[in-house]
Design a protein around this motif. Structure first.
Motif, PDB file in Angstrom:
ATOM      1  N   GLY A   1       6.042  -9.363 -13.055  1.00 24.74           N
ATOM      2  CA  GLY A   1       4.696  -8.895 -12.758  1.00 24.74           C
ATOM      3  C   GLY A   1       4.615  -8.331 -11.355  1.00 24.74           C
ATOM      4  N   TRP A   2       4.046  -7.137 -11.252  1.00 25.72           N
ATOM      5  CA  TRP A   2       3.963  -6.446  -9.955  1.00 25.72           C
ATOM      6  C   TRP A   2       2.511  -6.217  -9.545  1.00 25.72           C
ATOM      7  N   VAL A   3       2.270  -6.351  -8.247  1.00 33.89           N
ATOM      8  CA  VAL A   3       0.999  -5.955  -7.629  1.00 33.89           C
ATOM      9  C   VAL A   3       1.327  -4.875  -6.612  1.00 33.89           C
ATOM     10  N   PHE A   4       0.632  -3.737  -6.712  1.00 30.49           N
ATOM     11  CA  PHE A   4       0.837  -2.620  -5.800  1.00 30.49           C
ATOM     12  C   PHE A   4      -0.157  -2.724  -4.638  1.00 30.49           C
ATOM     13  N   VAL A   5       0.344  -2.485  -3.435  1.00 28.91           N
ATOM     14  CA  VAL A   5      -0.499  -2.561  -2.237  1.00 28.91           C
ATOM     15  C   VAL A   5      -0.449  -1.210  -1.532  1.00 28.91           C
ATOM     16  N   THR A   6      -1.594  -0.634  -1.314  1.00 31.25           N
ATOM     17  CA  THR A   6      -1.697   0.682  -0.695  1.00 31.25           C
ATOM     18  C   THR A   6      -2.619   0.621   0.512  1.00 31.25           C
ATOM     19  N   GLU A   7      -2.636   1.697   1.282  1.00 38.98           N
ATOM     20  CA  GLU A   7      -3.457   1.746   2.498  1.00 38.98           C
ATOM     21  C   GLU A   7      -4.768   2.487   2.275  1.00 38.98           C
ATOM     22  N   ASN A   8      -4.766   3.481   1.396  1.00 38.76           N
ATOM     23  CA  ASN A   8      -5.892   4.398   1.292  1.00 38.76           C
ATOM     24  C   ASN A   8      -6.720   4.188   0.020  1.00 38.76           C
ATOM     25  N   PRO A   9      -8.050   4.107   0.156  1.00 37.32           N
ATOM     26  CA  PRO A   9      -8.918   3.927  -1.014  1.00 37.32           C
ATOM     27  C   PRO A   9      -8.797   5.053  -2.034  1.00 37.32           C
ATOM     28  N   SER A  10      -8.309   6.222  -1.614  1.00 36.11           N
ATOM     29  CA  SER A  10      -8.185   7.329  -2.561  1.00 36.11           C
ATOM     30  C   SER A  10      -7.243   6.977  -3.709  1.00 36.11           C
ATOM     31  N   VAL A  11      -6.238   6.161  -3.442  1.00 33.32           N
ATOM     32  CA  VAL A  11      -5.327   5.748  -4.510  1.00 33.32           C
ATOM     33  C   VAL A  11      -6.068   4.837  -5.493  1.00 33.32           C
ATOM     34  N   THR A  12      -6.893   3.951  -4.972  1.00 31.79           N
ATOM     35  CA  THR A  12      -7.690   3.076  -5.839  1.00 31.79           C
ATOM     36  C   THR A  12      -8.664   3.893  -6.682  1.00 31.79           C
ATOM     37  N   THR A  13      -9.303   4.863  -6.051  1.00 32.82           N
ATOM     38  CA  THR A  13     -10.244   5.713  -6.782  1.00 32.82           C
ATOM     39  C   THR A  13      -9.563   6.417  -7.947  1.00 32.82           C
ATOM     40  N   ALA A  14      -8.356   6.929  -7.714  1.00 28.57           N
ATOM     41  CA  ALA A  14      -7.631   7.612  -8.779  1.00 28.57           C
ATOM     42  C   ALA A  14      -7.179   6.637  -9.862  1.00 28.57           C
ATOM     43  N   ALA A  15      -6.793   5.422  -9.471  1.00 26.40           N
ATOM     44  CA  ALA A  15      -6.309   4.438 -10.448  1.00 26.40           C
ATOM     45  C   ALA A  15      -7.416   3.988 -11.391  1.00 26.40           C
ATOM     46  N   ILE A  16      -8.661   4.039 -10.929  1.00 20.46           N
ATOM     47  CA  ILE A  16      -9.784   3.647 -11.793  1.00 20.46           C
ATOM     48  C   ILE A  16      -9.839   4.541 -13.033  1.00 20.46           C
ATOM     49  N   GLU A  17      -9.394   5.785 -12.893  1.00 23.32           N
ATOM     50  CA  GLU A  17      -9.489   6.756 -13.983  1.00 23.32           C
ATOM     51  C   GLU A  17      -8.342   6.653 -14.984  1.00 23.32           C
TER      52      GLU A  17
ATOM     53  N   ASN B   1      -5.971   5.183 -18.041  1.00 22.40           N
ATOM     54  CA  ASN B   1      -6.292   4.663 -19.384  1.00 22.40           C
ATOM     55  C   ASN B   1      -6.683   3.191 -19.286  1.00 22.40           C
ATOM     56  N   PRO B   2      -7.855   2.819 -19.776  1.00 28.67           N
ATOM     57  CA  PRO B   2      -8.292   1.415 -19.674  1.00 28.67           C
ATOM     58  C   PRO B   2      -7.324   0.429 -20.326  1.00 28.67           C
ATOM     59  N   ALA B   3      -6.488   0.912 -21.246  1.00 28.03           N
ATOM     60  CA  ALA B   3      -5.538   0.012 -21.894  1.00 28.03           C
ATOM     61  C   ALA B   3      -4.386  -0.372 -20.968  1.00 28.03           C
ATOM     62  N   ILE B   4      -4.233   0.348 -19.877  1.00 24.31           N
ATOM     63  CA  ILE B   4      -3.135   0.073 -18.948  1.00 24.31           C
ATOM     64  C   ILE B   4      -3.583  -1.012 -17.970  1.00 24.31           C
ATOM     65  N   PRO B   5      -2.854  -2.113 -17.861  1.00 22.55           N
ATOM     66  CA  PRO B   5      -3.228  -3.170 -16.899  1.00 22.55           C
ATOM     67  C   PRO B   5      -2.881  -2.752 -15.470  1.00 22.55           C
ATOM     68  N   VAL B   6      -3.886  -2.366 -14.717  1.00 27.26           N
ATOM     69  CA  VAL B   6      -3.688  -1.949 -13.323  1.00 27.26           C
ATOM     70  C   VAL B   6      -3.859  -3.158 -12.402  1.00 27.26           C
ATOM     71  N   ARG B   7      -2.902  -3.343 -11.501  1.00 25.24           N
ATOM     72  CA  ARG B   7      -3.009  -4.413 -10.499  1.00 25.24           C
ATOM     73  C   ARG B   7      -2.727  -3.774  -9.140  1.00 25.24           C
ATOM     74  N   LEU B   8      -3.807  -3.530  -8.403  1.00 27.08           N
ATOM     75  CA  LEU B   8      -3.713  -2.755  -7.164  1.00 27.08           C
ATOM     76  C   LEU B   8      -4.601  -3.377  -6.092  1.00 27.08           C
ATOM     77  N   LEU B   9      -4.057  -3.512  -4.892  1.00 27.65           N
ATOM     78  CA  LEU B   9      -4.817  -3.967  -3.730  1.00 27.65           C
ATOM     79  C   LEU B   9      -4.738  -2.896  -2.654  1.00 27.65           C
ATOM     80  N   CYS B  10      -5.849  -2.661  -1.968  1.00 25.17           N
ATOM     81  CA  CYS B  10      -5.904  -1.649  -0.908  1.00 25.17           C
ATOM     82  C   CYS B  10      -6.368  -2.301   0.383  1.00 25.17           C
TER      83      CYS B  10
END
Length: 442
Positions: free
Chosen positions: A293-309, A311-320
């Motif tokens: 299991g992986w959690v992705f950590v990024t610096e910029n909210p723009s990556v989070t904004t794009a990840a929201i879009e 496919n809802p079936a994909i389990p996204v685990r992201l921290l900014c």
């Protein structure tokens, strides 16, 4: 009966040295270089008359200028660039032929159009002022309670002087009040526990913003902490305040979470959530559903904004981190890794982004640098930026996870940003692991 000596009409020389003197023949354009050098010497020495001792002069290249002063500095010919030591008593006697009370300093003052000795006088005033402020600081710090979290020593004053903080105190419009306010801040620091910075500022100085970044009061308190050895040089202000038990907006900042939440929380899918620092300090994290299991950590909210879009079936685990991660945020990432999650972390390719990476890998040594190699940097460079921002290569930290990154960034001299690799980052998030897929941490 003695005749009184008149004061200088312009106030440039002392003791009426110019009274009745014939200055025109001395203050010629060709002789000006001599008086300028003597004026500079008088400013440094603080001796405005210069009637005794010796001084060095440097002859100019122009022969006419050298010839203009031969009768004053001696009969031997001056050579271009020659440095000659002259006796001021002899120069004074020669000048007395032009005025009964004339001195080298008086002629130099009239040539410069001002009173001499200002540099030495100002230095003396500054020295006395510094000594007074040092005594005040010693008295204020000596009155701090025995349980004070920070008690500055008198020896630490030298460190403040070395780093330029004393000069900044002297430049403050009310240095005594600044020292008193700083002492009050130190008195109110909690021996244990925490205090909000705005509340501390209000209690100490009556203004909740008096300890904001960039204020003289905040700078002095943090400089005292560094001089006392409580913080290291270059410590980020938020971290430095944390070492003093001071919190900066515990309900602000924090981690922007998408798909990874504290244990027991029920949050709708694709619901972005801010976890403030106060919450991060208390929550626990759930274990991953499987070992990979992986959690992705990024610096910029723009990556989070794009990840929201995605496919809802994909389990996204992201921290900014939304910029510079605080100590509380890094500690939360470390506890996330301790819960069994693999951490993939990245930031912008600039000085602050590299510093973010170094901090994250130091606190979470098992974290994986996510698309942060030299090739990733080169691919992130914009082909034709508008008014490109230069990279401060002198302040660029080393990239221990891949030294080639540091080499490439110094060579190219430009920053690069996460948004340039957005498609690649989203592909990794879809797959659920960074590319190339590293071996899970044991």
């Amino acid at each position: 009966m003695s005749t009184a000596v008149a004061d200088c009409p312009q106030g440039w020389c002392t003791g009426g040295a110019c009274d009745g003197a014939r200055l025109d023949s001395l203050l010629t354009p060709d002789a000006r270089w001599l008086w300028e050098q003597l004026a500079a010497r008088a400013d440094k020495s603080g001796e405005p008359s210069m009637t005794g001792g010796t001084t060095m002069i440097t002859a100019p290249a122009e022969s006419g200028q050298r010839a203009a002063v031969l009768g004053l500095v001696g009969s031997r010919i001056l050579l271009a660039g020659e440095r000659r030591r002259i006796r001021l008593e002899e120069l004074t006697l020669r000048l007395r032929q032009h005025g009964a009370h004339l001195t080298p300093g008086a002629v130099a003052a009239h040539a410069a159009g001002r009173a001499l000795g200002s540099t030495a006088a100002e230095r003396a005033r500054q020295s006395a002022r510094t000594a007074t402020l040092r005594k005040l600081r010693a008295r204020l710090t000596g009155a701090l309670p025995d349980h004070a979290r920070l008690r500055p020593s008198d020896e630490a004053w030298e460190e403040l002087h070395r780093t330029g903080r004393v000069a900044r105190i002297l430049q403050h419009p009310a240095p005594e009040q600044l020292l008193k306010a700083a002492a009050e801040v130190l008195r109110l620091l909690p021996p244990q526990g925490r205090i909000d910075r705005r509340m501390l500022a209000f209690k100490a100085a009556g203004d909740p913003h008096s300890l904001d970044a960039g204020t003289d009061l905040a700078g002095l308190v943090l400089a005292e902490a560094a001089a006392a050895g409580l913080t290291a040089a270059g410590t980020p202000p938020r971290t430095a305040w944390g070492c003093l038990g001071v919190d900066l907006d515990r309900l602000g900042g924090g981690l922007l979470s998408l798909g990874v939440h504290p244990d027991g929380w029920l949050v709708p899918s694709r619901f972005p959530l801010v976890l403030p620092r106060a919450t991060l300090a208390e929550v626990s994290w759930p274990a991953p559903p499987h070992a990979d299991g992986w959690v992705f950590v990024t610096e910029n909210p723009s990556v989070t904004t794009a990840a929201i879009e995605l496919n809802p079936a994909i389990p996204v685990r992201l921290l900014c981190t939304v910029g510079t991660p605080s100590a509380a945020e890094l500690d939360a990432l470390a506890r996330l890794a301790d819960s069994g999650w693999n951490i993939a972390v990245r930031a912008d390719f600039d000085a602050s982004g590299i510093q973010h990476m170094r901090a994250a890998l130091r606190v979470v040594p098992t974290a994986h640098p996510w698309r942060m190699n030299a090739d990733d940097y080169v691919r992130s460079l914009h082909p034709d930026p508008f008014q490109p921002t230069p990279l401060d290569t002198e302040r660029l930290p080393e990239t221990g996870w891949d030294p080639a990154v540091h080499t490439a960034m110094r060579a190219r001299g430009r920053p690069a940003y996460e948004e340039a690799l957005l498609d690649d980052l989203l592909d990794d998030i879809r797959r659920g692991h960074p590319h190339p897929h590293p071996r899970p941490n044991p």
